[in-house]
Design an enzyme around this catalytic site. Sequence first.
Site, mmCIF file in Angstrom:
data_model
loop_
_atom_site.group_PDB
_atom_site.id
_atom_site.type_symbol
_atom_site.label_atom_id
_atom_site.label_comp_id
_atom_site.label_asym_id
_atom_site.label_seq_id
_atom_site.Cartn_x
_atom_site.Cartn_y
_atom_site.Cartn_z
ATOM 1 N N GLU A 133 -7.490 -2.207 4.996
ATOM 2 C CA GLU A 133 -7.322 -2.177 3.545
ATOM 3 C C GLU A 133 -6.443 -3.324 3.079
ATOM 4 O O GLU A 133 -6.682 -3.912 2.024
ATOM 5 C CB GLU A 133 -6.707 -0.837 3.116
ATOM 6 C CG GLU A 133 -7.672 0.340 3.250
ATOM 7 C CD GLU A 133 -6.970 1.701 3.192
ATOM 8 O OE1 GLU A 133 -6.243 2.032 4.157
ATOM 9 O OE2 GLU A 133 -7.144 2.427 2.199
ATOM 10 N N ASN A 166 0.871 -1.171 0.000
ATOM 11 C CA ASN A 166 0.000 0.000 0.000
ATOM 12 C C ASN A 166 0.912 1.227 0.000
ATOM 13 O O ASN A 166 1.339 1.697 1.039
ATOM 14 C CB ASN A 166 -0.894 -0.059 1.253
ATOM 15 C CG ASN A 166 -1.795 1.161 1.405
ATOM 16 O OD1 ASN A 166 -1.651 2.156 0.707
ATOM 17 N ND2 ASN A 166 -2.722 1.087 2.352
ATOM 18 N N HIS A 205 -10.313 5.718 -1.592
ATOM 19 C CA HIS A 205 -10.434 4.943 -0.342
ATOM 20 C C HIS A 205 -11.510 3.868 -0.486
ATOM 21 O O HIS A 205 -12.060 3.401 0.507
ATOM 22 C CB HIS A 205 -10.818 5.833 0.859
ATOM 23 C CG HIS A 205 -9.794 6.858 1.229
ATOM 24 N ND1 HIS A 205 -10.138 8.140 1.572
ATOM 25 C CD2 HIS A 205 -8.451 6.791 1.332
ATOM 26 C CE1 HIS A 205 -9.046 8.833 1.866
ATOM 27 N NE2 HIS A 205 -7.999 8.026 1.723
HETATM 28 C C1 UVW Z 1 -6.614 8.498 -1.942
HETATM 29 C C2 UVW Z 1 -6.030 9.031 -0.685
HETATM 30 O O1 UVW Z 1 -6.302 10.145 -0.297
HETATM 31 O O2 UVW Z 1 -5.236 8.199 -0.008
HETATM 32 P P1 UVW Z 1 -4.428 8.517 1.342
HETATM 33 O O3 UVW Z 1 -5.434 8.857 2.374
HETATM 34 O O4 UVW Z 1 -3.696 7.230 1.615
HETATM 35 O O5 UVW Z 1 -3.519 9.674 1.022
HETATM 36 MG MG MG Z 2 -4.874 5.466 4.330
#
Ligand code: UVW
Ligand code: MG
Length: 402
Positions: free
Chosen positions: A388, A10, A184
Amino acid sequence: MTASRVLVLNSGSSSVKYQLLDMADRSRLAAGLVERIGEETSRLVHEPLAGAGGGRREQTGPIADHDAALKAVAAELAADGLGLDSPELAAVGHRVVHGGTRFTRPTVIDDEVLAEIRALVPLAPLHNPANVTGIEVARHLRADIPQVAVFDTAFHSTIPDHAAQYAIDAATAARYSVRRYGFHGTSHAYVSRAAAALLGKAPEEVNVIVLHLGNGASASAVRGGVCVDTSMGLTPLEGLVMGTRSGDLDPAVIFHLARVGGMSVDEIDSLLNKKSGLLGMCGDNDMREVLRRAGEGDEAARTAFATYIHRLKKYIGAYTAVLGRVDAVVFTAGVGENAAPVREAAVAGLEELGLVLDREANAVRSGEARLISPASARVAVAVVPTDEELEIATQAYELVTR
Ligand SMILES: CC(=O)OP(=O)(O)O
Ligand SMILES: [Mg+2]
Ligand SMILES: Nc1ncnc2c1ncn2[C@@H]1O[C@H](COP(=O)(O)OP(=O)(O)O)[C@@H](O)[C@H]1O
């Protein structure tokens, strides 16, 4: 022996989170994180779990870029006998933030898919380049096993046109792929399902508002397990107030800053994505610091907190209207799972919408999914830890073993 392990990468804009899971029993074999990539004070924390390897290790010092970070991660795993060369590894699952309109399902990555993910970089300039690097490094180390992309945008592909479309000239929108994609999604999918389970219902039976409050933050409206609206748009900049991102603003702010302020498009992009939100308003992007300072009476921190909460409330109200009937409002991610004052302030005064908090339950610190509203409440309020990585591993494993 059938290979049943999945490594999940990730990659965020300045971090890499990873987990190695055994999908035979959904157990975690290792987990870790590299943060502050590109700074002098990068930090890698690696933790072999389930008795594997040599215990928790931490190293600090500059890690220049995602390529170096991922190679360091691979080395840590190898040192525990959990390296990418393991015959037990079935797949590598990659979080890919932007999947455009094409990718609405987990996808095995070949050259053509990788090229498409690269082509989406202009729509997610902070995220997709890191995802691409992760894929390249993992493919280089293990060309013979499937690399699977799981897209942040996928869960939002069901959003109807009237919610996904921006009210601009249709030909221009079509030509430049301008529409709401949402992000998300892996978290919104996992958390909305887990919230239904917490209520003892099937996902099809419940309407849920999910508030994913991490560094990036987004809200979604999920009707019967299907996403019908979300607060992030073309890019992860729209919607809620975030750690460093502004969220919603009048687009004319951009013209104003360009014409009157003489700023370039790149300067404004960086201002809104990296120097705005909580950081821009009060100098701290970490909600813990904002809460601490606000508690000491610091005016900038108090106002920043109030602005963050005001925006959250607006989305709770909006998505109540979108859904018509709401069964649960669910808090998740770093802030949502840990910051009781944020949850309390976000639902304060929303009794007319059926939202009431059990203050004692809200104060409990726990890693479990839990209700924080009284049993009598019309709308349940819940905290559901997101996962996730588990969701990505599940989707990737399902795809490669099907
Ligand atoms: C898409 C997004 O904002 O991801 P992160 O919160 O991991 O920066
Ligand atoms: Mg995150
Ligand atoms: N106890 C806490 N109280 C308030 N905020 C917290 C707490 N613990 C973590 N956070 C917040 O969670 C954020 C990180 O959330 P996370 O979901 O890990 O974000 P991301 O995945 O976007 O990096 C941090 O910026 C921090 O502000």
